[in-house]
Design a protein around this motif. Sequence first.
Motif, mmCIF file in Angstrom:
data_model
loop_
_atom_site.group_PDB
_atom_site.id
_atom_site.type_symbol
_atom_site.label_atom_id
_atom_site.label_comp_id
_atom_site.label_asym_id
_atom_site.label_seq_id
_atom_site.Cartn_x
_atom_site.Cartn_y
_atom_site.Cartn_z
ATOM 1 N N GLU A 97 0.664 -1.269 0.015
ATOM 2 C CA GLU A 97 0.196 0.172 -0.198
ATOM 3 C C GLU A 97 0.440 0.957 -0.156
ATOM 4 N N ASN A 98 1.994 1.495 0.654
ATOM 5 C CA ASN A 98 2.607 2.102 0.198
ATOM 6 C C ASN A 98 4.100 2.527 -0.434
ATOM 7 N N SER A 99 4.114 1.696 -2.037
ATOM 8 C CA SER A 99 5.102 1.412 -2.509
ATOM 9 C C SER A 99 4.212 1.608 -4.010
ATOM 10 N N MET A 100 5.012 0.780 -5.453
ATOM 11 C CA MET A 100 4.586 1.616 -6.566
ATOM 12 C C MET A 100 4.753 0.025 -7.440
ATOM 13 N N SER A 101 5.512 -1.140 -6.700
ATOM 14 C CA SER A 101 6.473 -2.225 -6.956
ATOM 15 C C SER A 101 4.732 -3.306 -7.755
ATOM 16 N N ASP B 272 -11.453 -0.106 1.563
ATOM 17 C CA ASP B 272 -10.492 0.698 2.561
ATOM 18 C C ASP B 272 -11.086 1.787 3.102
ATOM 19 N N LYS B 273 -11.986 2.279 2.729
ATOM 20 C CA LYS B 273 -12.971 3.987 3.373
ATOM 21 C C LYS B 273 -13.125 3.532 4.478
ATOM 22 N N LEU B 274 -13.462 2.604 5.171
ATOM 23 C CA LEU B 274 -14.297 2.422 6.294
ATOM 24 C C LEU B 274 -13.575 3.115 7.374
ATOM 25 N N PRO B 275 -13.567 3.970 8.227
ATOM 26 C CA PRO B 275 -12.767 4.481 8.858
ATOM 27 C C PRO B 275 -12.551 3.999 10.287
ATOM 28 N N PRO B 276 -11.084 3.790 11.186
ATOM 29 C CA PRO B 276 -10.651 3.078 11.502
ATOM 30 C C PRO B 276 -11.418 2.267 12.844
ATOM 31 N N GLY C 284 -18.958 -15.326 17.959
ATOM 32 C CA GLY C 284 -18.737 -16.134 17.050
ATOM 33 C C GLY C 284 -18.141 -16.505 15.775
ATOM 34 N N LEU C 285 -18.233 -15.373 15.493
ATOM 35 C CA LEU C 285 -17.194 -14.777 14.073
ATOM 36 C C LEU C 285 -15.620 -16.477 14.617
ATOM 37 N N LYS C 286 -16.273 -16.764 12.920
ATOM 38 C CA LYS C 286 -15.063 -18.301 12.789
ATOM 39 C C LYS C 286 -14.213 -17.708 11.294
ATOM 40 N N HIS C 287 -14.644 -16.745 10.437
ATOM 41 C CA HIS C 287 -13.831 -16.495 9.932
ATOM 42 C C HIS C 287 -13.986 -14.805 9.478
ATOM 43 N N LEU C 288 -12.577 -14.124 9.342
ATOM 44 C CA LEU C 288 -12.921 -12.601 9.144
ATOM 45 C C LEU C 288 -11.423 -12.200 8.179
ATOM 46 N N ILE C 289 -12.265 -11.691 6.865
ATOM 47 C CA ILE C 289 -11.115 -10.884 6.570
ATOM 48 C C ILE C 289 -11.116 -9.408 6.094
ATOM 49 N N LEU C 290 -10.300 -8.958 6.106
ATOM 50 C CA LEU C 290 -10.285 -7.390 6.603
ATOM 51 C C LEU C 290 -8.399 -6.721 5.537
ATOM 52 N N TYR C 291 -8.801 -7.716 4.755
ATOM 53 C CA TYR C 291 -7.498 -7.831 4.184
ATOM 54 C C TYR C 291 -7.855 -6.107 3.402
ATOM 55 N N ARG C 292 -6.666 -5.055 3.210
ATOM 56 C CA ARG C 292 -6.053 -4.018 2.002
ATOM 57 C C ARG C 292 -6.962 -2.742 3.032
ATOM 58 N N THR C 293 -7.711 -3.535 5.113
ATOM 59 C CA THR C 293 -8.234 -2.104 5.491
ATOM 60 C C THR C 293 -7.569 -1.971 6.228
ATOM 61 N N GLN D 93 -11.028 -18.924 13.631
ATOM 62 C CA GLN D 93 -10.627 -20.400 12.937
ATOM 63 C C GLN D 93 -9.590 -20.020 11.643
ATOM 64 N N TYR D 94 -9.924 -18.416 11.263
ATOM 65 C CA TYR D 94 -9.641 -18.177 9.261
ATOM 66 C C TYR D 94 -9.807 -16.483 9.274
ATOM 67 N N LEU D 95 -8.846 -15.860 9.365
ATOM 68 C CA LEU D 95 -8.430 -14.548 9.933
ATOM 69 C C LEU D 95 -6.964 -13.850 8.742
ATOM 70 N N ASN D 96 -7.156 -12.868 8.280
ATOM 71 C CA ASN D 96 -6.831 -12.800 7.136
ATOM 72 C C ASN D 96 -6.472 -10.624 7.323
ATOM 73 N N LEU D 97 -5.409 -10.624 7.825
ATOM 74 C CA LEU D 97 -4.815 -9.409 7.972
ATOM 75 C C LEU D 97 -4.012 -8.865 6.726
ATOM 76 N N GLY D 98 -3.758 -9.265 6.041
ATOM 77 C CA GLY D 98 -2.487 -9.126 4.583
ATOM 78 C C GLY D 98 -3.408 -7.231 4.134
ATOM 79 N N SER D 99 -2.426 -6.751 4.438
ATOM 80 C CA SER D 99 -1.757 -4.978 3.339
ATOM 81 C C SER D 99 -2.589 -4.464 4.410
#
Length: 614
Positions: free
Chosen positions: A61-65, A405-409, A420-429, A447-453
């Motif tokens: 998110e902080n480069s051009m590559s 990515d427009k959701l406020p922190p 009861g959450l088992k699967h949470l995807i927060l990629y690029r948030t 059980q499944y968590l995505n914190l990519g980028s």
Amino acid sequence: MLTVLSMFYYICLRRRARTATRGEMNSRRAVESNSRALPMSAETIQYAKEVLDFTSHYGSENSMSYTMWNLAGIPNVYPSSGDFTQTAVFRTYGTWWDQCASLHQPSKRTSPSFHSQDYVELAFEEPVYPTAIHILETYHPGAVVKILACSANPYSQNSPAEVRWETIWFGEPTKVNSPQARQFSPCIKEINFPTNLIRLEINSSLLDYYTELDAVVLHGVKERPVLSLKTAVIHMNDLDEEDCEEKEGCGVGSLNRQFGSTGLKEWTNNGYFDKLPYELIQLIISHLTLPDMCRLAQTCKRLHQHCCDPLQYIHLSLQPYWAKLNDASLEYLQPRCTLTQWLNLSWTGNRGVISVSGFSRFLKVCGAELLRLELACGHFLNETCLEVIAETCPHLQVLNLSSCDKLPPQAFGHIAKICGLKHLILYRTKVEQTALLSILNFCSELQYLNLGSCVMIEDYDLIASMMGAKCKKLRSLDLWRCKNITENGIAALVSGCQNLEELDLGWCPTLQSSTGCFAKLARSLTNVRKLFLTANRSVCDADIEELAANCSRLQYLDILGTRMVSPESLRKLLQSCKELALLDVSFCSQIDSRVVQELNASFPHVAIKKSFTQ
């Protein structure tokens, strides 16, 4: 009633024939449209001025590559071929990600003509009537499956009524035999409005490696082309979902008319049809897509009743119809969604066509039974929406907020209420550390968590420690491009989360093999199936040998970019890990093409990836 049955089977047969010949008919319509256009002004040629929105990218998110932002402006690479950092690259390719345990199953009812997995939206300087579009693909071409034009001006305020998307080309996913660069110039359909907003939709499932795009060129004229007197004949089979949704009474785009219709004929005697069990009719109708079910609902009151039965909407994916969906559509779907368990609203509602109040009203009706909610790239979402989700979806187990990515922190704190959450995807948030710690503390079933980028998190070691202490059931964790996790975080994570089967530590620059973190990981996570150590230059032979000795169930390994792994250690790994299916050794300086060929010959069941540049 025989007439109704005949119509029902005609719809099914027509849809099958339409799908089988979709690409051929689309090309014919485009050619006919282009042949009728007589431009009245000089053609304008433009490169994209700005990248407005996209679903994913390989880069930071902080480069051009390797980021989508490289699609703006003139070509950086073309006509050269190969793997270049100056291009736009999406996050995934092939079917490897689909085969991982972390991927939840798709909805049972979706459109067979919807192939898109990713998209990117591009703004151009001048609105024009498009006459041609050239896409410069520099590596593994063939992923573009749809091109759309929008009537809205991205540089001015538009009312929802002004936002109209029209498909100007679409096709099936393809695999081009050569990974070499090409200029993709499909025959596009003529439209009756000027546009400077173009959207490319992508499906990379058939590709052997990442597709790379360099630039997009829009050709067009300022004045609307004049049509010749000759009008092409349109056959019934030429009407696909894209066309039919524009017609009165067809498709999901007119849900308000179809489900709101009251002028259905009352049949006094339906003959043998009345003897069919209700459940059997329900089963037959369940094989229809949503637009076909909308059409069938207009034939008679009996079938209208079946098509509006909430049991038909247990699994509801509205993502294929993102371009047509609005508040009115949701309003008319509400009574049918009281039993919905899986709801996919990804890509929908942007540019104001779905309001916060419209979404909230819909969810208050259908949220009670929801187990899975997908809202990827839902840019209409705000804090109120997440608060409504937390309040109205008490049984929710899967929540996908990828690239929102427009959701406020501060909005993410409400997720902690969904225990009861088992699967949470927060990629690029923009989730921040305080909110994430709260989520991990209260959502112990994860059980499944995505914190990519997720670039707003300040201390990943603290996050990893909380996971190790609270998330004992964690099976899949994506920390792609997390900027500051160290060996201390890895130690805390693997000691507490020993059920981990998938771990993505790609492009995590603060991890060093010399600390023993990778060796400890291999000894602790003996059931690991997917391990990405992408671009970690310190991965060495000792780490590979630890994986070979301890992780016999390993299926997917990415060690792109290391200089310290030899062919001998890779051979040990391949001999020990019999289930290995994917091994990426691109830019590994000791593993040249000759070595890859030898390993491929000895281990033909493993897809060994080695990218190239020219």
